[in-house]
Design an enzyme around this catalytic site. Sequence first.
Site, mmCIF file in Angstrom:
data_model
loop_
_atom_site.group_PDB
_atom_site.id
_atom_site.type_symbol
_atom_site.label_atom_id
_atom_site.label_comp_id
_atom_site.label_asym_id
_atom_site.label_seq_id
_atom_site.Cartn_x
_atom_site.Cartn_y
_atom_site.Cartn_z
ATOM 1 N N PRO A 160 0.992 -1.163 -0.017
ATOM 2 C CA PRO A 160 0.077 -0.093 -0.060
ATOM 3 C C PRO A 160 0.979 1.350 0.081
ATOM 4 O O PRO A 160 1.906 1.495 0.682
ATOM 5 C CB PRO A 160 -0.764 -0.254 1.305
ATOM 6 C CG PRO A 160 -0.719 -1.551 1.658
ATOM 7 C CD PRO A 160 0.214 -2.187 0.720
ATOM 8 N N GLU A 161 0.396 2.107 -0.896
ATOM 9 C CA GLU A 161 1.271 3.601 -0.771
ATOM 10 C C GLU A 161 0.449 4.517 -0.428
ATOM 11 O O GLU A 161 -0.908 4.052 0.190
ATOM 12 C CB GLU A 161 1.589 3.667 -2.408
ATOM 13 C CG GLU A 161 2.416 2.452 -3.210
ATOM 14 C CD GLU A 161 2.742 2.988 -4.518
ATOM 15 O OE1 GLU A 161 3.029 4.171 -4.728
ATOM 16 O OE2 GLU A 161 2.829 1.718 -5.235
ATOM 17 N N LYS A 217 3.022 6.644 4.625
ATOM 18 C CA LYS A 217 2.252 5.555 4.349
ATOM 19 C C LYS A 217 2.109 4.884 5.760
ATOM 20 O O LYS A 217 1.968 3.692 5.869
ATOM 21 C CB LYS A 217 3.309 4.184 3.599
ATOM 22 C CG LYS A 217 3.687 4.961 2.175
ATOM 23 C CD LYS A 217 4.672 4.041 1.472
ATOM 24 C CE LYS A 217 5.091 4.597 0.353
ATOM 25 N NZ LYS A 217 5.957 3.924 -0.460
ATOM 26 N N ARG A 246 3.017 -11.086 4.742
ATOM 27 C CA ARG A 246 4.625 -11.390 4.992
ATOM 28 C C ARG A 246 5.141 -10.675 6.216
ATOM 29 O O ARG A 246 6.302 -10.764 6.418
ATOM 30 C CB ARG A 246 5.112 -10.532 3.624
ATOM 31 C CG ARG A 246 4.536 -11.293 2.180
ATOM 32 C CD ARG A 246 5.242 -10.296 1.485
ATOM 33 N NE ARG A 246 6.607 -10.454 1.036
ATOM 34 C CZ ARG A 246 7.361 -9.621 0.057
ATOM 35 N NH1 ARG A 246 6.566 -9.022 -0.801
ATOM 36 N NH2 ARG A 246 8.581 -9.901 0.012
ATOM 37 N N ARG A 263 19.522 17.132 -6.020
ATOM 38 C CA ARG A 263 19.607 15.729 -6.024
ATOM 39 C C ARG A 263 20.172 15.198 -7.408
ATOM 40 O O ARG A 263 19.774 15.543 -8.381
ATOM 41 C CB ARG A 263 18.430 14.903 -5.723
ATOM 42 C CG ARG A 263 17.953 15.718 -4.279
ATOM 43 C CD ARG A 263 18.751 15.561 -3.119
ATOM 44 N NE ARG A 263 18.767 13.732 -3.083
ATOM 45 C CZ ARG A 263 18.034 13.209 -1.969
ATOM 46 N NH1 ARG A 263 16.983 14.185 -1.379
ATOM 47 N NH2 ARG A 263 18.073 12.187 -1.757
ATOM 48 N N ARG A 292 14.234 -2.557 -7.651
ATOM 49 C CA ARG A 292 12.743 -2.310 -7.791
ATOM 50 C C ARG A 292 12.394 -2.469 -9.286
ATOM 51 O O ARG A 292 12.994 -1.647 -9.824
ATOM 52 C CB ARG A 292 12.060 -1.380 -6.892
ATOM 53 C CG ARG A 292 12.548 -0.983 -5.689
ATOM 54 C CD ARG A 292 12.113 -2.286 -4.749
ATOM 55 N NE ARG A 292 10.685 -2.502 -4.737
ATOM 56 C CZ ARG A 292 9.727 -1.831 -3.968
ATOM 57 N NH1 ARG A 292 10.209 -0.799 -3.152
ATOM 58 N NH2 ARG A 292 8.605 -2.273 -4.005
#
Length: 274
Positions: free
Chosen positions: A2-3, A59, A114, A155, A264
């Site tokens: 879930p984001e 989150k 998990r 960045r 990812r």
Amino acid sequence: MPELPEVETMARDLREKIPGLTVEQVRVFDARVLKDMTAAHFTRRMKGVTFGAVRRRGKGIIIELDNGRFLFVQVKMTGYFVYGPQLRVNQESSETKVVFRLSNGQYLNYNDQRLFGWLYYVDRLDEVPYLTTIGPEPLESDFTLDDFFERIGRRVSPIKTLLMDQHFIAGIGNIYASEILYASRIHPQRRANTLNQKQISRLHRSIVKILNEAVESRGTSMRNYRDSSGQKGNFMRRIKVYGRKDRQCPSCKQPIQRIVQAQRSTFFCNHCQE
DNA sequence: AGGTCGACCTGGCAGC
DNA sequence: TGCTGCCAGGTCGACC
């Protein structure tokens, strides 16, 4: 996990249901979800407590308790709540790790396949490192283009990786990072400090637009995610690239690419994003 | 300071 | 039918 949109949906559901209800009984099926606390300790602390306001940060879900303490929940990849009548023992999910019996006769289950998620029982929110270090909320008014522009230019990491950095901006994860970059027509491997003003402006707008639309749709269910009534999120239908390797780009019909960044999966259109 | 990588877990699915 | 390996909405800490 879930984001932001999925966690926001969970928080809104809880806000509808649990404030004012008292915990009559706690059953811990797997103490590994409890952060720095034994099952006995957690049970003793939670029993008799009444739930107060519920809100989201990044989150994470913050639940105020009437004793001035807090329950802070990080659902990570597979955590979720189920609210409703008690399930019979053999109907209880093997994912169910903690069950709260509430004063209205209903039950609140915390499920987590998990076991990456955490339940924190804390005296003060600043005891949770996550909460003291995460970046701005993208759907709050202090997420301004000026500030975003100023910080992004310093960045050097690939923009996809940066969007997922919770210290830089809170709430964006693997699905929405790909979707936001597709909507912005920016290549996920672009170094953040090489983006021009127009691209940064498009990116800022897409972050707000995609996350708002996903919240309206009650999130995305690729696999595990369900809301507290067991329903899937509706944003799946509006996913353009995530999980769609080799399928056609909705715009140019070229095949969607999959690459790996920071371990990812990233999905994008090599033709539309630069 | 900022980036990358392994670790934490369980389970579904494809391929042999 | 196994078995193996890969994949999964996240984050932290050790390392460079």
